[in-house]
Design an enzyme around this catalytic site. Structure first.
Site, short mmCIF file in Angstrom:
data_model
loop_
_atom_site.label_atom_id
_atom_site.label_comp_id
_atom_site.label_asym_id
_atom_site.label_seq_id
_atom_site.Cartn_x
_atom_site.Cartn_y
_atom_site.Cartn_z
N CYS A 88 0.84 -1.18 0.00
CA CYS A 88 0.00 0.00 0.00
C CYS A 88 0.88 1.24 0.00
O CYS A 88 2.08 1.18 -0.26
CB CYS A 88 -0.91 0.00 1.24
SG CYS A 88 -1.83 -1.53 1.49
N ARG A 99 -4.81 1.44 -0.57
CA ARG A 99 -4.62 0.01 -0.35
C ARG A 99 -4.54 -0.78 -1.65
O ARG A 99 -5.39 -0.62 -2.54
CB ARG A 99 -5.76 -0.55 0.50
CG ARG A 99 -5.54 -2.02 0.88
CD ARG A 99 -6.71 -2.58 1.65
NE ARG A 99 -6.42 -3.96 2.07
CZ ARG A 99 -7.33 -4.89 2.25
NH1 ARG A 99 -8.61 -4.62 2.07
NH2 ARG A 99 -6.98 -6.11 2.61
N LEU A 100 -3.50 -1.61 -1.74
CA LEU A 100 -3.41 -2.67 -2.74
C LEU A 100 -3.72 -3.96 -1.98
O LEU A 100 -2.90 -4.42 -1.18
CB LEU A 100 -2.02 -2.73 -3.37
CG LEU A 100 -1.77 -3.84 -4.38
CD1 LEU A 100 -2.65 -3.69 -5.61
CD2 LEU A 100 -0.30 -3.89 -4.79
N ALA A 101 -4.88 -4.54 -2.20
CA ALA A 101 -5.32 -5.69 -1.42
C ALA A 101 -4.59 -6.95 -1.87
O ALA A 101 -4.70 -7.36 -3.03
CB ALA A 101 -6.83 -5.88 -1.56
N GLY A 107 3.09 -2.78 3.47
CA GLY A 107 4.00 -3.91 3.48
C GLY A 107 3.31 -5.23 3.73
O GLY A 107 2.10 -5.36 3.56
N ASP A 126 -2.77 -8.92 7.97
CA ASP A 126 -1.63 -8.73 8.86
C ASP A 126 -1.70 -7.40 9.59
O ASP A 126 -1.15 -7.25 10.70
CB ASP A 126 -0.31 -8.88 8.10
CG ASP A 126 -0.22 -8.03 6.84
OD1 ASP A 126 -1.21 -7.36 6.50
OD2 ASP A 126 0.84 -8.05 6.18
N SER A 147 11.49 -11.41 -6.29
CA SER A 147 12.70 -11.06 -7.04
C SER A 147 13.93 -11.62 -6.36
O SER A 147 13.90 -12.02 -5.19
CB SER A 147 12.83 -9.53 -7.18
OG SER A 147 13.48 -8.98 -6.05
N GLY A 148 15.05 -11.64 -7.08
CA GLY A 148 16.31 -12.15 -6.55
C GLY A 148 17.23 -11.07 -6.03
O GLY A 148 18.43 -11.33 -5.84
#
Length: 630
Positions: free
Chosen positions: A2, A53-55, A80, A106, A377-378
């Site tokens: 978010c 918010r990105l759900a 996060g 969370d 990602s690495g």
């Protein structure tokens, strides 16, 4: 994933204006959270929190923010993921007889934990990436915190009588108290680092909260702002150095695979589609292999390719994906596709950011977003396991080079620099071993520029500095002290190569690599996760002796051994390429007119930030091919 904004104090806003300002600030970061929005405002205390918010976990309204704790003492705006929040819930339920959970986010877990343990003690129990703002209604104080390694951003600072904070600078600029005054010292930092390192920002009075830090603020502009660390790379390195692994190679590699596998599994928890970036290199392949091992269906993987062979890893990624069995998507992009990204960069990054791999990072994020909302990602593998060429070269050569008198090294350096990078690229075919290094001409120029270093500390500073005296380019741009120059942390207990890795973890990784990935991905509303930066993996890496990272001139030795258990060695062994674009060629070609207009001597003089004569010489040297200043 978010984004949040907020402010405390101020005397220019009427109480009725508070929420509208919050809405305006939050609207600037809508791509960080397109699914929901909210704000919370206390007109008496003059404190406001705004959220986008990105759900990803708990897609219902039970995850709406800002959110209050069960006791109503704390109000949180959170960005996060807490990967172990289910275990934290279990611990809470064991300590408190009954908790009336509204959902399974969370954020709700954090709120309940804050009531029981307080903010700092809770964060020490968390495994995750985050930035957060918490208003403590009982103590009338604001608490800001950032994750241990700096995956998520957080800006803050007093502007007049208002304390502003948020996930991105452009949100702070919407507040009527924002001063908009350029920090000239930060421009000097940009020229050295290709980015502006924390705690500095491009604006005076605005700071970045450093990784692993907590800051408590009250409504008093006269009190000093003094963040404190609840976790640090320095302490992890010190603890690891006193508890080095005593096991044999096989046992150490087994333990590495175990701790990394657990991190990957935790970061695969999601209520939305999930995938991975796959370049075909060691780090991204290791993460993808462990994802596929933990998945019952093919993992979605994404790669972009370029027609320029020197910058194209897509063919290798495709071979790796075929072997592992992922659901692979690749997209070849043209120079025009990359050039079209450039006008979007100021909106994405909000302050100068000069790592040109921001462009392919945006393009691969855009590709992934078409199918998934979360991508692993690495990133972080190089800094943890000795992956950068500078570690290997310093490990192999510095002891021998330092025996050569400095005047002789200066002469050798001058001779190498007399030939352009293109000259050395042409000459490479006649030099044994040079073909194994991508961009040989640029690398030998960089190496020559630090050949006369007095010690390995000066060598490191030279290798990571793009200009050795950046303040000479910037008018009234005295360079502030940083962890690299003038304010070095206490790392005397480490050997020289371990010290280089620690400094990269403290600076280059959060300020460049993680900033690049966060802004590029968030511009398309894609959440990125970085398993290597689970703090348990970081702490384990610091327990590994250097010989398990660099061995016989080979970087990332232990990580390679994990990978070779799952992927044939021949699919991985090739020169390190990085994730870049031929920006130096474009500046001499399709971007020449655009750059020439921006760097026009009269324009530079009128704007008043840079020394026009110095910039003009730099530009001419680049266009002529004499040097690569891309």
């Amino acid at each position: 994933m978010c984004g949040f904004v907020g402010y405390l104090g101020g005397d220019k806003l009427l109480p009725a204006e508070g929420q509208s300002v919050l809405n305006e600030m939050a609207s600037t970061i809508i791509t960080r959270g397109p699914d929901d929005s909210g704000n919370w405002y206390d007109s008496e205390k003059r404190i406001g929190l705004g959220h986008r918010r990105l759900a990803v976990i708990d897609l219902s309204q039970a995850g709406h923010q800002p959110m209050s704790s069960p006791s109503s003492r704390f109000v949180i705006a959170f960005n996060g993921e807490i990967y172990n929040h289910v275990k934290i819930r279990a611990a809470l339920e064991a300590s408190v007889r009954s908790i009336a959970w509204k959902g399974h986010s969370d954020t709700e877990t954090l709120c309940a934990a804050f009531d029981l343990w307080g903010v700092e003690k809770t964060l020490k129990k968390c495994i995750g990436m985050f930035a957060l703002a918490v208003w403590d209604q009982r103590d009338a104080s604001l608490i800001l915190a950032r994750d241990r390694l700096g995956e998520k951003p957080l800006y803050y600072g007093w502007q007049g009588t208002s304390f502003l904070f948020g996930s991105e600078l452009k949100a702070l600029k919407c507040h009527p108290d924002f001063g908009n005054k350029i920090n000239r010292g930060a421009i000097s930092l940009l020229l050295r680092h290709n980015c502006i390192p924390a705690p500095h920002s491009i604006y005076e009075g605005i700071c970045k909260l450093e990784p692993g830090a907590i800051l408590t603020v009250t409504n008093d502009p006269h009190l000093p702002l003094v963040p404190h660390k609840y976790w640090s790379v320095e302490s992890a390195a010190r603890t690891g150095n006193t508890d080095l692994l005593a096991s044999g190679d096989k046992e150490a590699v087994d333990q590495l695979e175990l701790v990394l596998s657990d991190a990957v599994k935790q970061q695969m928890i999601s209520d939305v589609p999930l995938g991975a970036f796959l370049s075909g290199g060691i780090d991204s392949t290791a993460i993808t292999v462990l994802m596929q091992k933990a998945s019952n269906s093919p993992v979605k993987t994404f790669t972009i390719g370029f027609d320029n062979v020197g910058y194209n890893e897509a063919v290798h990624a495709k071979e790796v994906a075929r072997h592992i069995g992922t659901d692979h998507t690749e997209l070849y992009v043209t120079a025009k596709d990359s050039l079209d990204v450039i006008p979007k960069l100021p909106e994405m990054y909000c302050e100068p950011f000069a790592d040109s791999s921001q462009i392919p990072t945006f393009l691969v994020s855009q590709l992934a977003k078409q199918q998934v909302t979360v991508a692993l990602s690495g990133d972080g593998g190089d800094e943890l396991f000795g992956g950068y060429n500078r570690y290997v070269i310093a490990h192999q050569l510095w002891g021998k080079l330092s025996l050569i008198p400095k005047p002789i090294r200066k002469g050798i350096s001058k001779g190498i620099l007399a030939g352009s990078p293109d000259f050395w690229n042409r000459t490479a075919q006649y030099i044994p071993g040079s073909k194994s290094h991508s961009g040989f001409g640029d690398k030998i120029h960089k190496g020559a520029s630090v050949l006369a270093s007095k010690d390995i500390g000066e060598l490191y500073s030279g290798l990571v500095s793009h200009f050795d005296d950046p303040a000479s380019f910037v008018l009234r741009g005295d360079e502030p002290k940083t962890l690299i120059k003038g304010n070095s942390p206490d790392l005397g207990f480490l050997g020289p190569i371990d010290k280089m890795m620690a400094l990269d973890q403290l600076t280059y990784m959060p300020d460049d690599i993680l900033t690049k990935v966060d802004r590029a991905a968030m511009a398309v509303s894609l959440e990125t996760r970085v398993p290597f930066l689970d703090h348990r993996v970081v702490e384990f890496a610091w327990r590994m002796p250097l010989a398990m990272k660099i061995r016989n001139g080979e970087s990332k030795w232990a990580l390679r051994q994990v990978l070779y258990r799952h992927v044939p060695k021949e699919l991985i062994e090739r020169p390190k390429m990085g994730f870049g674009i031929p920006i130096h060629d474009w500046l001499r070609g399709p971007l020449n007119d655009w750059a020439s207009a921006l760097l026009d001597e009269k324009r530079i003089s009128h704007e008043g930030y840079f020394n026009p004569e110095t910039v003009t010489k730099l530009w001419k040297d680049h266009v002529s091919g004499k040097f690569n200043y891309g």
